[in-house]
Motif scaffolding. Structure first.
Motif, short mmCIF file in Angstrom:
data_model
loop_
_atom_site.label_atom_id
_atom_site.label_comp_id
_atom_site.label_asym_id
_atom_site.label_seq_id
_atom_site.Cartn_x
_atom_site.Cartn_y
_atom_site.Cartn_z
N ALA B 65 33.51 38.26 24.69
CA ALA B 65 32.05 38.36 24.80
C ALA B 65 31.62 38.40 26.26
N LEU B 66 32.27 37.61 27.12
CA LEU B 66 31.92 37.63 28.54
C LEU B 66 32.17 39.01 29.14
N LEU B 67 33.27 39.65 28.72
CA LEU B 67 33.55 41.01 29.21
C LEU B 67 32.47 41.98 28.73
N LEU B 68 32.07 41.83 27.48
CA LEU B 68 31.06 42.75 26.93
C LEU B 68 29.73 42.62 27.66
N VAL B 69 29.33 41.37 27.96
CA VAL B 69 28.02 41.19 28.60
C VAL B 69 28.11 41.22 30.13
N ASN B 70 29.33 41.52 30.64
CA ASN B 70 29.51 41.73 32.09
C ASN B 70 29.23 40.46 32.90
N VAL B 71 29.64 39.32 32.37
CA VAL B 71 29.45 38.05 33.07
C VAL B 71 30.82 37.39 33.23
N ARG B 72 31.12 36.87 34.42
CA ARG B 72 32.42 36.22 34.68
C ARG B 72 33.59 37.13 34.23
N VAL B 73 33.48 38.40 34.62
CA VAL B 73 34.46 39.39 34.14
C VAL B 73 35.86 39.08 34.64
N LYS B 74 35.97 38.68 35.91
CA LYS B 74 37.31 38.51 36.48
C LYS B 74 38.07 37.36 35.80
N PRO B 75 37.48 36.17 35.71
CA PRO B 75 38.22 35.11 35.01
C PRO B 75 38.47 35.42 33.54
N ALA B 76 37.52 36.09 32.88
CA ALA B 76 37.73 36.43 31.45
C ALA B 76 38.89 37.41 31.31
N ALA B 77 38.95 38.40 32.23
CA ALA B 77 40.05 39.36 32.18
C ALA B 77 41.38 38.67 32.48
N LEU B 78 41.37 37.72 33.42
CA LEU B 78 42.60 36.99 33.76
C LEU B 78 43.07 36.18 32.55
N LEU B 79 42.12 35.56 31.85
CA LEU B 79 42.48 34.76 30.68
C LEU B 79 43.11 35.65 29.60
N LEU B 80 42.52 36.82 29.36
CA LEU B 80 43.07 37.72 28.35
C LEU B 80 44.41 38.29 28.79
N LEU B 81 44.55 38.48 30.10
CA LEU B 81 45.84 38.94 30.65
C LEU B 81 46.93 37.89 30.33
N LEU B 82 46.61 36.62 30.60
CA LEU B 82 47.60 35.55 30.35
C LEU B 82 47.89 35.43 28.85
N LEU B 83 46.83 35.51 28.03
CA LEU B 83 47.02 35.42 26.57
C LEU B 83 47.91 36.55 26.07
N ASN B 84 47.65 37.77 26.56
CA ASN B 84 48.45 38.91 26.13
C ASN B 84 49.91 38.75 26.54
N ALA B 85 50.12 38.23 27.75
CA ALA B 85 51.50 38.00 28.21
C ALA B 85 52.18 37.02 27.25
N LEU B 86 51.44 35.98 26.85
CA LEU B 86 51.99 34.99 25.91
C LEU B 86 52.30 35.64 24.56
N PHE B 87 51.35 36.47 24.06
CA PHE B 87 51.57 37.14 22.77
C PHE B 87 52.82 38.01 22.83
N ILE B 88 53.02 38.68 23.97
CA ILE B 88 54.17 39.58 24.10
C ILE B 88 55.47 38.77 24.02
N VAL B 89 55.50 37.61 24.69
CA VAL B 89 56.69 36.77 24.64
C VAL B 89 56.95 36.31 23.19
N VAL B 90 55.86 35.89 22.52
CA VAL B 90 56.00 35.38 21.14
C VAL B 90 56.49 36.50 20.20
N LEU B 91 55.88 37.69 20.34
CA LEU B 91 56.28 38.80 19.47
C LEU B 91 57.72 39.24 19.77
N ALA B 92 58.10 39.19 21.05
CA ALA B 92 59.49 39.54 21.39
C ALA B 92 60.45 38.55 20.72
#
Lengths: 162, 143
Positions: B65-92
């Motif tokens: 939601a923060l990305l959609l409303v263009n607020v705190r974009v950088k930390p929100a993107a960093l959080l999703l980056l870290l989450l995705n990295a975690l998902f990739i490890v789990v799926l692997a």
């Protein structure tokens, strides 16, 4: 504070707010899970590939449904439309072969299923359970009290077609 | 050139945000079903599957939601980056252990295999990295 430090702190704060929102909205479910009150086995604990559908009682059906099990109504579509368990899918035994492909697309094989029909003396739920195990479903149970016991216990009943 | 770069940055931001708002909302709608899917990964003790299922969707929702409303974009993107990295490890780990499970990434009935989910998460990771890195170029710092 450097821009990087600020970004990192804000990242942690966003994660914390999300966590707190989830905890606040689902605190009862989490407390029940940690107190072991959620009797319904998740797929990990489920009896894998049990050869026969396992019978369950009314109280267990409620726990299972709360833990994500899918109620499946083995009666005719007309009876289903008159009233069925909340969240139940209709899969009449008489039409299982024609409706099974669509059912399989909709329901993952590791989803626990609770099948019911018209109560004790109605064999359709057990027969449908056997067919679903044959089709690859791994956790299939039969609620033998069926729709009458559910309705007579004053539990919510949903009307309408699938 | 700069204009098209700005447009693609905002498209990436909206796409990443939209995907996670959707993923979070679908899972938050049926927490017990999502708990069953988390349990299928066979990584956590019984009750922790519920704890993850009850909280993870809201983290995804908020960051998206923060990305959609263009607020705190950088930390929100960093959080999703870290989450995705975690998902990739789990799926692997799922692929490595040969488990045949539904990924559960977008709710109970999505029917995605771990391999498909892995590919999708790598794309989303690239998207998150792009948004994180391009943010400073296209959004003047207010700090």
């Amino acid at each position: 504070m450097t821009p990087l430090q600020r970004t990192l702190i804000e990242t942690v704060l966003i994660a914390l707010f999300g966590l707190l929102a989830g905890l606040a909205l689902n605190h009862r479910l989490i407390l029940d899970a940690f107190a072991g009150r959620l009797a319904a086995p998740l797929p990990v604990a489920a009896p894998a590939n049990a050869a026969l559908p396992q019978p369950v009682l009314l109280a267990e059906v409620r726990d299972l449904a709360a833990a994500g099990a899918l109620p499946v109504d083995a009666r005719d579509a007309a009876l289903y439309a008159e009233g069925h368990l909340p969240g139940a899918l209709s899969l009449p035994l008489g039409e299982v072969e024609s409706q099974l492909p669509a059912f399989r697309q909709q329901v993952a094989v590791d989803r626990p299923l609770v099948i019911y029909c018209n109560g004790y003396g109605c064999p359709d739920s057990f027969d449908l359970g056997l067919r679903l195990i044959e089709a690859g479903y791994r956790d299939v149970r039969v609620f033998e009290g069926g729709f009458p016991e559910w309705r007579d216990a004053g539990l919510p009943v949903i009307e309408g077609e699938r | 050139m700069k204009r098209s770069g700005r447009v693609s940055y905002h498209l990436c931001r909206l796409l990443l945000g939209g995907v996670f708002v959707w993923a979070g909302a679908v899972k938050a709608h049926d927490v017990p079903a999502f708990a069953s899917q988390v349990a299928a990964y066979q990584l956590l003790p019984y009750a922790w599957n519920y704890a993850v299922a009850a909280t993870l969707p809201y983290v995804e929702l908020l960051a998206g939601a923060l990305l959609l409303v263009n607020v705190r974009v950088k930390p929100a993107a960093l959080l999703l980056l870290l989450l995705n990295a975690l998902f990739i490890v789990v799926l692997a780990s799922v692929v490595a252990r040969g488990l045949s499970i539904d990924c559960g990434c977008f709710g109970p009935d999505a029917g995605t295999t771990p391999f498909q989910a892995l590919g999708r998460d790598i794309l989303l990771l690239a998207l998150a990295i792009a948004v994180y890195r391009q943010h400073d170029r296209y959004v003047p710092s207010t700090a």
